[in-house]
Enzyme design. Structure first.
Site, PDB file in Angstrom:
ATOM      1  N   HIS A  22     -20.806  66.606  95.574  1.00  0.00           N
ATOM      2  CA  HIS A  22     -20.560  65.158  95.572  1.00  0.00           C
ATOM      3  C   HIS A  22     -19.435  64.793  96.539  1.00  0.00           C
ATOM      4  O   HIS A  22     -19.589  63.905  97.391  1.00  0.00           O
ATOM      5  CB  HIS A  22     -20.201  64.712  94.148  1.00  0.00           C
ATOM      6  N   GLU A  23     -18.322  65.487  96.399  1.00  0.00           N
ATOM      7  CA  GLU A  23     -17.179  65.177  97.262  1.00  0.00           C
ATOM      8  C   GLU A  23     -17.452  65.566  98.715  1.00  0.00           C
ATOM      9  O   GLU A  23     -16.947  64.915  99.641  1.00  0.00           O
ATOM     10  CB  GLU A  23     -15.924  65.904  96.747  1.00  0.00           C
ATOM     11  N   HIS A  26     -18.913  62.560 100.485  1.00  0.00           N
ATOM     12  CA  HIS A  26     -17.895  61.626 100.988  1.00  0.00           C
ATOM     13  C   HIS A  26     -17.218  62.205 102.237  1.00  0.00           C
ATOM     14  O   HIS A  26     -17.023  61.511 103.235  1.00  0.00           O
ATOM     15  CB  HIS A  26     -16.836  61.386  99.911  1.00  0.00           C
TER      16      HIS A  26
END
Length: 450
Positions: A22-23, A26
């Site tokens: 997920h990170e 980003h």
């Protein structure tokens, strides 16, 4: 104790994989737009390990493995070097900021697709939706022992997992639902389950038993596993491993038939005849069950317990590399639809908030799925990754969905929201998130100690 430590271990592994991906979403998109990333952290709190790369980004693993974050250069949080104002996140065009924020949930969706593709490639052992016994609403609707559920509400049901999820959604709406079932000869027919007749306090997680559908794989063979000391069975010489064939002349196939047959037989007399099979020999025994009185009333007990039994999987969800792509997309679509539907039903009060799970339940599911094999664990990770994507897209300030809501407002009004509104939103978001986490943790404790 082994289950406790196993649950903690697999929870850390699961969250580590999902949060990192997920990170990374980003991080990767931010770098593509030229935004400077100051820190990439898996976990919160004190750093257990960290390393600074040549470009100045600090990579770290922190002590609390329940999340993670990517810290970008931002004038609202710290001073920005004079030479790098264009690398600050807040200086980016609206479209770039939307892409960077949305990348986390999008990467979780991509991970879900990849995990399901790998699961189908390996092959996930499952149970066919075969009915072992039909009772109550299901029996009245015309579903019979040996039937196979083909579809529920128009959705194909290849396994009990599919059938159960579809039934749970229909049951929360208290509406009749059409099932296509096939008998043992393959002849199919359509039946209607009157789910509006379910009790108002029924449990969605027990929907199969609430409607009277007992999976064939859940039935225990009528084999004795334990004989209680000083019981009628012990006095009659019954032994562990004996298979019950008949009680008072009535044949027995499954262990859950024993209790009702004993009660019915004792209503007609004081002695009971049993036919058993032991080491290939057929034996007849006469005994007098012992009567007990408890909260359930008067009962007659043989004093036996079933032998442990684990049903063998009877199907495998497996596809080749190309076919698995389509299967993973279809399964992701199904899971997304059912997750959003259940979430909406919880918001509107049609489904119980007890369906919300917290870290304890997630840890238990992680451990169980890991014990069941690689394919089951991949399936669990895929569902968790999808859930993480959906939750993060909720329009709650502090989550990715909250930031996207801010950017939508900015697009509509032509300017960013005020600092005051931003701070207020953060407080509201923290309160909502704390409430959701508290409810989820409370549900976990109810399941654990209830």
């Amino acid at each position: 104790m082994e289950a406790f430590f196993g649950s903690i271990w697999w929870l850390i592994i699961s969250l580590g994989i999902l949060v990192t991906f997920h990170e990374f979403g980003h991080f990767w998109v931010a770098r593509r737009f030229g935004v400077k990333v100051e820190r990439f952290s898996v976990g919160f709190g004190k750093a257990l390990w960290k390393r600074e790369a040549r470009d100045g980004t600090v990579y770290q693993i922190a002590a609390i493995p329940l999340g993670g974050y990517v810290k970008m250069l931002d004038e609202r949080e710290s001073s920005v070097p004079v030479a790098e104002p264009e690398r600050a996140f807040n200086r980016q065009p609206l479209g770039a900021r939307v892409a960077i924020v949305a990348a986390g949930p999008v990467f979780n969706l991509i991970l879900c697709l990849g995990l399901l593709w790998l699961m189908f490639l390996i092959g996930k052992p499952e149970f066919l939706p075969l009915v072992g016994r039909s009772e109550g609403i299901a029996a009245e609707a015309g579903i019979r022992e040996g039937d196979r559920i083909v579809s529920v509400a128009g959705k194909q049901s290849d396994t009990w997992t599919h059938a159960t999820l579809s039934l749970a959604l229909a049951a929360t709406d208290r509406r009749p639902v059409e099932l296509v079932v096939a008998d043992e000869t393959g002849q199919s027919r359509t039946v209607t389950l009157p789910l509006q007749r379910l009790d108002s306090d029924f449990e969605e997680v027990r929907v199969l038993f609430e409607v009277g559908l007992i999976p064939q794989q859940r039935l225990l063979p009528a084999v004795i596993g334990t004989v209680m000391p000083d019981s009628a069975a012990a006095e009659a010489g019954l032994q562990a491993g004996d298979r019950l064939l008949a009680i008072d002349g009535r044949s027995v196939e499954w262990f859950d038939q024993v209790g009702p047959l004993v009660q019915n037989a004792m209503n007609r007399g004081s002695w009971l005849s049993l036919r058993i099979e032991r080491d290939g020999q057929i034996l007849d025994r006469e005994l007098q069950p012992k009567q007990v009185v408890d909260d359930s009333g008067e009962r007659w007990l043989l004093g036996v317990a079933p032998a442990p039994h684990r049903a063998a999987y009877d199907t495998v969800l497996r596809h080749g590399p190309i076919a698995a792509i389509g299967a993973s997309i279809a399964e992701t679509g199904r899971l997304t639809s059912e997750t959003l539907s259940m979430l909406w039903r919880m918001v509107t009060g049609r489904a119980s908030l007890q369906n919300l799970s917290g870290p304890i339940s997630i840890a238990q599911y992680a451990n169980v799925s890991a014990q069941l094999g690689v394919a089951w664990f991949l399936s669990f990770l895929a569902l968790l990754s999808l859930s993480l994507a959906i939750v993060n897209l909720l329009p709650i300030p502090i989550l990715d969905g909250g930031h996207l809501l801010y950017y939508f407002i900015e697009w509509v009004k032509g300017s960013p929201i005020s600092e005051r509104m931003l701070v207020a939103g953060q407080f509201v978001g923290l309160a909502m998130l704390a409430g959701l986490m508290g409810l989820a943790f409370y549900n976990d404790l109810l399941r654990l100690f209830g």
